[in-house]
Design an enzyme around this catalytic site. Structure first.
Site, PDB file in Angstrom:
ATOM      1  N   TYR A 149       0.835  -1.203   0.000  1.00 58.28           N
ATOM      2  CA  TYR A 149       0.000   0.000   0.000  1.00 58.28           C
ATOM      3  C   TYR A 149       0.871   1.256   0.000  1.00 58.28           C
ATOM      4  CZ  TYR A 149      -3.751   3.181   1.555  1.00 58.28           C
ATOM      5  OH  TYR A 149      -4.660   4.204   1.658  1.00 58.28           O
ATOM      6  N   GLU A 151       4.185   1.754  -0.591  1.00 59.37           N
ATOM      7  CA  GLU A 151       5.078   1.963  -1.740  1.00 59.37           C
ATOM      8  C   GLU A 151       4.283   2.126  -3.026  1.00 59.37           C
ATOM      9  OE1 GLU A 151       7.916   2.881  -1.197  1.00 59.37           O
ATOM     10  OE2 GLU A 151       9.115   1.583   0.084  1.00 59.37           O
ATOM     11  N   GLY A 152       3.129   1.443  -3.113  1.00 62.42           N
ATOM     12  CA  GLY A 152       2.261   1.625  -4.289  1.00 62.42           C
ATOM     13  C   GLY A 152       1.814   3.076  -4.399  1.00 62.42           C
ATOM     14  N   SER A 193     -14.240   1.992  12.995  1.00 63.90           N
ATOM     15  CA  SER A 193     -15.340   1.051  12.764  1.00 63.90           C
ATOM     16  C   SER A 193     -15.254  -0.132  13.731  1.00 63.90           C
ATOM     17  CB  SER A 193     -15.361   0.587  11.310  1.00 63.90           C
ATOM     18  OG  SER A 193     -14.061   0.286  10.868  1.00 63.90           O
ATOM     19  N   PHE A 195     -13.948  -0.269  16.776  1.00 65.86           N
ATOM     20  CA  PHE A 195     -14.320   0.093  18.147  1.00 65.86           C
ATOM     21  C   PHE A 195     -15.831   0.317  18.260  1.00 65.86           C
ATOM     22  CE2 PHE A 195      -9.981   1.991  19.754  1.00 65.86           C
ATOM     23  CZ  PHE A 195      -9.401   0.746  19.568  1.00 65.86           C
ATOM     24  N   ASP A 277       3.332  -0.894  12.821  1.00 63.40           N
ATOM     25  CA  ASP A 277       2.244   0.026  13.193  1.00 63.40           C
ATOM     26  C   ASP A 277       2.851   1.385  13.587  1.00 63.40           C
ATOM     27  OD1 ASP A 277      -0.837  -0.504  13.969  1.00 63.40           O
ATOM     28  OD2 ASP A 277      -0.001   1.040  15.281  1.00 63.40           O
ATOM     29  N   PRO A 278       2.533   2.470  12.839  1.00 71.93           N
ATOM     30  CA  PRO A 278       3.154   3.761  13.188  1.00 71.93           C
ATOM     31  C   PRO A 278       2.814   4.218  14.607  1.00 71.93           C
ATOM     32  CG  PRO A 278       2.126   3.839  11.015  1.00 71.93           C
ATOM     33  CD  PRO A 278       1.688   2.550  11.655  1.00 71.93           C
ATOM     34  N   ARG A 281       0.823   9.787  14.420  1.00 69.77           N
ATOM     35  CA  ARG A 281       0.519  10.369  13.120  1.00 69.77           C
ATOM     36  C   ARG A 281      -0.352  11.598  13.312  1.00 69.77           C
ATOM     37  NH1 ARG A 281      -2.163   6.648   9.957  1.00 69.77           N
ATOM     38  NH2 ARG A 281      -0.386   5.386   9.402  1.00 69.77           N
TER      39      ARG A 281
HETATM   40  P1  NAD Z   1     -12.626   1.980   0.033  1.00 73.18           P
HETATM   41  O1  NAD Z   1     -12.027   0.616   0.071  1.00 73.18           O
HETATM   42  O2  NAD Z   1     -13.940   2.184   0.692  1.00 73.18           O
HETATM   43  O3  NAD Z   1     -12.771   2.483  -1.468  1.00 73.18           O
HETATM   44  C1  NAD Z   1     -11.902   2.102  -2.487  1.00 73.18           C
HETATM   45  C2  NAD Z   1     -12.748   1.877  -3.735  1.00 73.18           C
HETATM   46  O4  NAD Z   1     -11.876   1.537  -4.816  1.00 73.18           O
HETATM   47  C3  NAD Z   1     -13.737   0.714  -3.579  1.00 73.18           C
HETATM   48  O5  NAD Z   1     -15.001   1.102  -4.058  1.00 73.18           O
HETATM   49  C4  NAD Z   1     -13.123  -0.379  -4.436  1.00 73.18           C
HETATM   50  O6  NAD Z   1     -14.077  -1.298  -4.943  1.00 73.18           O
HETATM   51  C5  NAD Z   1     -12.429   0.427  -5.512  1.00 73.18           C
HETATM   52  N1  NAD Z   1     -11.325  -0.295  -6.153  1.00 73.18           N
HETATM   53  C6  NAD Z   1     -10.322  -0.978  -5.564  1.00 73.18           C
HETATM   54  N2  NAD Z   1      -9.496  -1.504  -6.497  1.00 73.18           N
HETATM   55  C7  NAD Z   1      -9.989  -1.113  -7.709  1.00 73.18           C
HETATM   56  C8  NAD Z   1      -9.592  -1.327  -9.039  1.00 73.18           C
HETATM   57  N3  NAD Z   1      -8.498  -2.052  -9.342  1.00 73.18           N
HETATM   58  N4  NAD Z   1     -10.339  -0.783 -10.039  1.00 73.18           N
HETATM   59  C9  NAD Z   1     -11.451  -0.062  -9.764  1.00 73.18           C
HETATM   60  N5  NAD Z   1     -11.879   0.178  -8.503  1.00 73.18           N
HETATM   61  C10 NAD Z   1     -11.156  -0.345  -7.490  1.00 73.18           C
HETATM   62  O7  NAD Z   1     -11.547   2.997   0.629  1.00 73.18           O
HETATM   63  P2  NAD Z   1     -11.690   4.547   0.993  1.00 73.18           P
HETATM   64  O8  NAD Z   1     -11.460   4.673   2.438  1.00 73.18           O
HETATM   65  O9  NAD Z   1     -12.903   5.118   0.389  1.00 73.18           O
HETATM   66  O10 NAD Z   1     -10.388   5.122   0.257  1.00 73.18           O
HETATM   67  C11 NAD Z   1     -10.469   5.777  -1.000  1.00 73.18           C
HETATM   68  C12 NAD Z   1      -9.094   6.278  -1.393  1.00 73.18           C
HETATM   69  O11 NAD Z   1      -8.609   7.185  -0.403  1.00 73.18           O
HETATM   70  C13 NAD Z   1      -8.069   5.167  -1.531  1.00 73.18           C
HETATM   71  O12 NAD Z   1      -7.240   5.439  -2.633  1.00 73.18           O
HETATM   72  C14 NAD Z   1      -7.280   5.269  -0.246  1.00 73.18           C
HETATM   73  O13 NAD Z   1      -5.959   4.835  -0.417  1.00 73.18           O
HETATM   74  C15 NAD Z   1      -7.348   6.758   0.056  1.00 73.18           C
HETATM   75  N6  NAD Z   1      -7.203   7.012   1.494  1.00 73.18           N
HETATM   76  C16 NAD Z   1      -8.221   6.775   2.376  1.00 73.18           C
HETATM   77  C17 NAD Z   1      -8.036   7.029   3.728  1.00 73.18           C
HETATM   78  C18 NAD Z   1      -9.117   6.808   4.753  1.00 73.18           C
HETATM   79  O14 NAD Z   1      -8.893   7.081   5.927  1.00 73.18           O
HETATM   80  N7  NAD Z   1     -10.295   6.360   4.387  1.00 73.18           N
HETATM   81  C19 NAD Z   1      -6.800   7.515   4.186  1.00 73.18           C
HETATM   82  C20 NAD Z   1      -5.780   7.719   3.257  1.00 73.18           C
HETATM   83  C21 NAD Z   1      -6.005   7.481   1.910  1.00 73.18           C
HETATM   84  N1  UDP Z   2      -6.116  -0.448  16.286  1.00 72.21           N
HETATM   85  C1  UDP Z   2      -6.462  -0.951  17.520  1.00 72.21           C
HETATM   86  N2  UDP Z   2      -7.511  -1.822  17.582  1.00 72.21           N
HETATM   87  C2  UDP Z   2      -8.216  -2.211  16.495  1.00 72.21           C
HETATM   88  C3  UDP Z   2      -7.850  -1.680  15.231  1.00 72.21           C
HETATM   89  C4  UDP Z   2      -6.781  -0.813  15.163  1.00 72.21           C
HETATM   90  O1  UDP Z   2      -5.869  -0.616  18.544  1.00 72.21           O
HETATM   91  O2  UDP Z   2      -9.164  -3.013  16.657  1.00 72.21           O
HETATM   92  C5  UDP Z   2      -4.993   0.501  16.226  1.00 72.21           C
HETATM   93  C6  UDP Z   2      -3.913   0.145  15.212  1.00 72.21           C
HETATM   94  O3  UDP Z   2      -2.952  -0.712  15.767  1.00 72.21           O
HETATM   95  C7  UDP Z   2      -3.352   1.514  14.883  1.00 72.21           C
HETATM   96  C8  UDP Z   2      -4.561   2.457  15.003  1.00 72.21           C
HETATM   97  O4  UDP Z   2      -5.528   1.741  15.779  1.00 72.21           O
HETATM   98  O5  UDP Z   2      -2.389   1.892  15.823  1.00 72.21           O
HETATM   99  C9  UDP Z   2      -5.173   2.856  13.681  1.00 72.21           C
HETATM  100  O6  UDP Z   2      -5.408   1.681  12.923  1.00 72.21           O
HETATM  101  P1  UDP Z   2      -6.114   1.714  11.506  1.00 72.21           P
HETATM  102  O7  UDP Z   2      -5.938   0.344  10.927  1.00 72.21           O
HETATM  103  O8  UDP Z   2      -7.490   2.224  11.637  1.00 72.21           O
HETATM  104  O9  UDP Z   2      -5.317   2.787  10.681  1.00 72.21           O
HETATM  105  P2  UDP Z   2      -3.771   2.999  10.333  1.00 72.21           P
HETATM  106  O10 UDP Z   2      -2.915   2.091  11.170  1.00 72.21           O
HETATM  107  O11 UDP Z   2      -3.692   2.704   8.890  1.00 72.21           O
HETATM  108  O12 UDP Z   2      -3.555   4.426  10.676  1.00 72.21           O
END
Ligand code: NAD
Ligand code: UDP
Length: 316
Positions: A149, A151-152, A193, A195, A277-278, A281
């Site tokens: 994720y 590096e992508g 979600s 929690f 795990d960071p 942030r």
């Molecule tokens: P999500 O999983 O709900 O939405 C991602 C959507 O992309 C889904 O509808 C999925 O079906 C679609 N998808 C996945 N692979 C695909 C592909 N190969 N072709 C077409 N569609 C594809 O996630 P989200 O939380 O809504 O995140 C949306 C974007 O925001 C992502 O790029 C994610 O990396 C970025 N982002 C989200 C958060 C967050 O906290 N929610 C934080 C940082 C970055």
């Molecule tokens: N976390 C936790 N309990 C859970 C799910 C996540 O304590 O049931 C912690 C996790 O280890 C991280 C933080 O909550 O420190 C945020 O996790 P999340 O996966 O939501 O996001 P990200 O780590 O990508 O910021």
């Protein structure tokens, strides 16, 4: 009535959590939306209420393959975002970020249109600078379980900036920090979600580590407003621009807030901390404040209440 000065906008990942809110927002402004999604994590129920709108169109399509449509702008959100989802098929995760970026940038280049990339705070990895400004290059493990994720997304940013430099493409890169709200998935393993569902079911709240790691949580409406402002900003603002809420909380504080707001009798169950795990942030959002006039308005307690409400009525 459609205003024909408005745009036709592609939202990849439009059936996902953030994408569905973005489609709603852009439709409400009178734009025409092409939602492109392969439903890998997205759900039809997220956009079911939009389907009757004549300005909303869905294409089931994997962004790893080229797409030929006509449009005026692209928001590229397609990518699974929660660790459970992106680690399920890590090769596909990298392909979606990298091939997806190449295909959508190619489309934007052919059409000479502006394109926004949903990047992530994960590009900072486990940061050694706090809070993280956009100028910080990050501390990312290239071979770990989060790397597909992180590096992508980093490679996608590189592609955006190379298309900008090499082809003069108009780009916008948003680095999104943890965002929460209605339409998050109840079982996707993300902390908010998890929690809330655990509290509503009266189950133990699983805090990983000792809960002292911090995150800052942005409510979805604030984030979407940041997206739209960034897309509409002057062309010289390519980003990356951090979008997130700088109010920082420990994971233990979040668990306690969820227990309080749900009125749950759940107890806290401390579990091992996952790999990579960071620790901390928090976004430095000075740039977004200065250039977009943007900062989050919704307080954690209000956002959590709206999210709890959604999960209470949630049925698969
Ligand atoms: P999500 O999983 O709900 O939405 C991602 C959507 O992309 C889904 O509808 C999925 O079906 C679609 N998808 C996945 N692979 C695909 C592909 N190969 N072709 C077409 N569609 C594809 O996630 P989200 O939380 O809504 O995140 C949306 C974007 O925001 C992502 O790029 C994610 O990396 C970025 N982002 C989200 C958060 C967050 O906290 N929610 C934080 C940082 C970055
Ligand atoms: N976390 C936790 N309990 C859970 C799910 C996540 O304590 O049931 C912690 C996790 O280890 C991280 C933080 O909550 O420190 C945020 O996790 P999340 O996966 O939501 O996001 P990200 O780590 O990508 O910021």
């Amino acid at each position: 009535m459609k205003n024909y000065s408005n745009k036709r906008i592609i939202v990849t990942g439009g059936a996902g959590f953030l994408g569905s809110h973005l489609c709603e927002r852009l439709l409400s402004e009178g734009h025409e939306i092409i939602c492109v999604d392969n439903f890998y994590t997205g759900k039809r129920s997220n956009i079911a209420h939009l389907i009757a709108n004549p300005y909303f169109e869905i294409i089931r399509h994997d962004v790893c393959f080229p797409l030929y449509v006509e449009a005026d702008e692209i928001y590229n959100l397609a990518c699974p975002a929660s660790p459970i989802h992106y680690q399920f098929d890590p090769v596909q995760t990298t392909k979606t970020s990298v091939h997806g970026a190449i295909n959508m940038l190619g489309l934007a280049k052919r059409l000479r249109i502006k394109i926004l990339q949903a990047s992530t705070s994960e590009v900072y990895g486990d940061p050694s600078v706090h809070p993280q400004p956009e100028s910080y290059w990050g501390n990312v493990n290239p071979t770990g379980i989060r790397s597909c994720y992180d590096e992508g997304k980093r490679c996608a940013e590189t592609l955006f900036f190379d298309y900008h430099r090499q082809h003069n493409l108009k780009i916008k890169v948003a680095r999104i920090f943890n965002t929460y709200g209605p339409r998050m998935y109840p079982n996707d393993g993300r902390v908010v979600s998890n929690f809330i569902m655990q509290a509503l079911r009266g189950e133990d709240i699983t805090v990983f580590g000792n809960g002292s790691q911090t995150r800052s949580f942005c409510y979805v409406d604030d984030l979407i407003d940041g997206f739209v402002r960034l897309m509409g900003s002057p062309d010289d603002l390519t980003g990356p621009v951090n979008l997130g809420n700088p109010d920082e909380f420990t994971i233990l504080e979040l668990a306690e807030a969820v227990i309080r707001l749900t009125g749950s009798e759940s107890r806290i169950d401390f579990r091992p901390l996952p790999e990579d795990d960071p620790r901390q942030r928090q976004p430095d959002i000075s740039l977004a404040k200065k250039r977009l006039g943007w900062s989050p308005l919704i307080k954690l307690e209000n956002g959590l209440n709206k999210t709890i409400e959604y999960f209470r009525t949630y049925s698969e």
